[in-house]
Design a protein around this motif. Structure first.
Motif, PDB file in Angstrom:
ATOM      1  N   ASP A  97       0.877  -1.186  -0.117  1.00  0.00           N
ATOM      2  CA  ASP A  97       0.148  -0.245   0.089  1.00  0.00           C
ATOM      3  C   ASP A  97       0.677   1.395  -0.010  1.00  0.00           C
ATOM      4  O   ASP A  97       0.266   2.365  -0.047  1.00  0.00           O
ATOM      5  CB  ASP A  97      -0.764   0.107   1.131  1.00  0.00           C
ATOM      6  N   LYS A  98       2.055   0.934   0.078  1.00  0.00           N
ATOM      7  CA  LYS A  98       3.013   2.255   0.169  1.00  0.00           C
ATOM      8  C   LYS A  98       3.147   2.721  -1.134  1.00  0.00           C
ATOM      9  O   LYS A  98       4.101   3.659  -1.458  1.00  0.00           O
ATOM     10  CB  LYS A  98       4.203   2.108   1.009  1.00  0.00           C
ATOM     11  N   CYS A  99       2.994   1.817  -2.133  1.00  0.00           N
ATOM     12  CA  CYS A  99       3.255   2.011  -3.671  1.00  0.00           C
ATOM     13  C   CYS A  99       2.523   3.127  -4.087  1.00  0.00           C
ATOM     14  O   CYS A  99       1.400   3.527  -3.604  1.00  0.00           O
ATOM     15  CB  CYS A  99       3.138   1.051  -4.545  1.00  0.00           C
ATOM     16  N   CYS A 100       2.957   4.152  -4.906  1.00  0.00           N
ATOM     17  CA  CYS A 100       2.156   5.132  -5.440  1.00  0.00           C
ATOM     18  C   CYS A 100       2.350   5.090  -7.223  1.00  0.00           C
ATOM     19  O   CYS A 100       3.216   4.325  -7.604  1.00  0.00           O
ATOM     20  CB  CYS A 100       2.576   6.543  -5.072  1.00  0.00           C
ATOM     21  N   TYR A 101       1.628   5.946  -7.916  1.00  0.00           N
ATOM     22  CA  TYR A 101       1.951   5.621  -9.345  1.00  0.00           C
ATOM     23  C   TYR A 101       1.711   7.164  -9.967  1.00  0.00           C
ATOM     24  O   TYR A 101       1.400   8.009  -9.345  1.00  0.00           O
ATOM     25  CB  TYR A 101       0.620   4.963  -9.993  1.00  0.00           C
ATOM     26  N   THR A 102       2.464   7.179 -11.260  1.00  0.00           N
ATOM     27  CA  THR A 102       2.332   8.265 -12.199  1.00  0.00           C
ATOM     28  C   THR A 102       2.164   8.075 -13.404  1.00  0.00           C
ATOM     29  O   THR A 102       2.180   6.686 -13.918  1.00  0.00           O
ATOM     30  CB  THR A 102       3.660   9.048 -11.996  1.00  0.00           C
ATOM     31  N   LYS A 103       1.638   9.079 -13.957  1.00  0.00           N
ATOM     32  CA  LYS A 103       1.536   8.605 -15.791  1.00  0.00           C
ATOM     33  C   LYS A 103       2.774   8.676 -16.222  1.00  0.00           C
ATOM     34  O   LYS A 103       3.486   9.602 -15.870  1.00  0.00           O
ATOM     35  CB  LYS A 103       0.571   9.706 -16.210  1.00  0.00           C
ATOM     36  N   SER A 104       2.857   7.955 -17.282  1.00  0.00           N
ATOM     37  CA  SER A 104       4.089   8.121 -17.897  1.00  0.00           C
ATOM     38  C   SER A 104       4.011   8.932 -19.614  1.00  0.00           C
ATOM     39  O   SER A 104       2.594   9.249 -19.802  1.00  0.00           O
ATOM     40  CB  SER A 104       4.666   6.621 -18.576  1.00  0.00           C
ATOM     41  N   PRO A 105       5.052   9.056 -20.123  1.00  0.00           N
ATOM     42  CA  PRO A 105       4.919   9.812 -21.532  1.00  0.00           C
ATOM     43  C   PRO A 105       4.212   9.002 -22.687  1.00  0.00           C
ATOM     44  O   PRO A 105       3.942   9.579 -23.549  1.00  0.00           O
ATOM     45  CB  PRO A 105       6.411  10.335 -21.863  1.00  0.00           C
TER      46      PRO A 105
END
Length: 167
Positions: free
Chosen positions: A154-162
């Protein structure tokens, strides 16, 4: 450094699969962690449902492409196949193990896993038909550094890639 494909039995219930909370193309999953020192035998066991690239502290861990190899992840939905397909799905998932000591440092570290559809989600195939195993790209990993064990959780987060289109 090349990943090592191992023919091993892994209890997948011991892994937490993580995925972005929203639908995005080719997401990047991040997990920050802190270690006191680097063990010379640190390893990373990782898989992705879909293809993945893994980075530690901004450095790509392997020059391998299109990991993991294609498997029959789970029951599959076949649509519009252009040929008979009588194979049975085996519900298998391949993990790759990397030696990662050279990528770690004492103090704060960051693992980033860049996911892509690969064989897992193919919505635009027109030659053979569609093979869709699931709707969400996922990753599961376990980094072992001596007594430190860092896992997807649950400590994982995410971002959008190009990447704006992925098939």
């Amino acid at each position: 450094m090349k990943g090592i494909f191992k023919n091993m039995s892994i209890n997948l219930t011991n892994f937490k699969w993580v995925t972005p909370s929203e639908k995005i193309n080719s997401p990047i999953i991040h997990r920050e962690f802190t270690i006191d020192s680097v063990d010379e035998n640190a390893t990373l066991l990782i898989s992705g449902l879909g293809y993945f690239e893994v980075y530690l502290n901004g450095k790509k861990v392997s020059d391998d492409l299109m990991n993991p190899v294609r498997t029959d992840y789970s029951d599959v939905i076949y649509k519009g196949l252009k040929y008979p397909f009588n194979a049975e799905t085996r519900k298998s998932i391949m993990f790759v193990e990397h030696a990662v000591s050279e990528y770690l440092k004492a103090g704060k570290n960051k693992i980033s896993v860049w996911l892509g559809n690969g064989w897992y989600i193919q919505k635009d195939r027109i030659v053979e038909g569609e093979f869709i195993y699931g709707d969400d790209l996922k990753t599961a990993f376990r980094l072992t550094n001596g007594n430190d064990v860092i896992e997807s959780d649950d400590k994982c987060c995410y971002t959008k890639s190009p990447i704006i289109y992925d098939n």
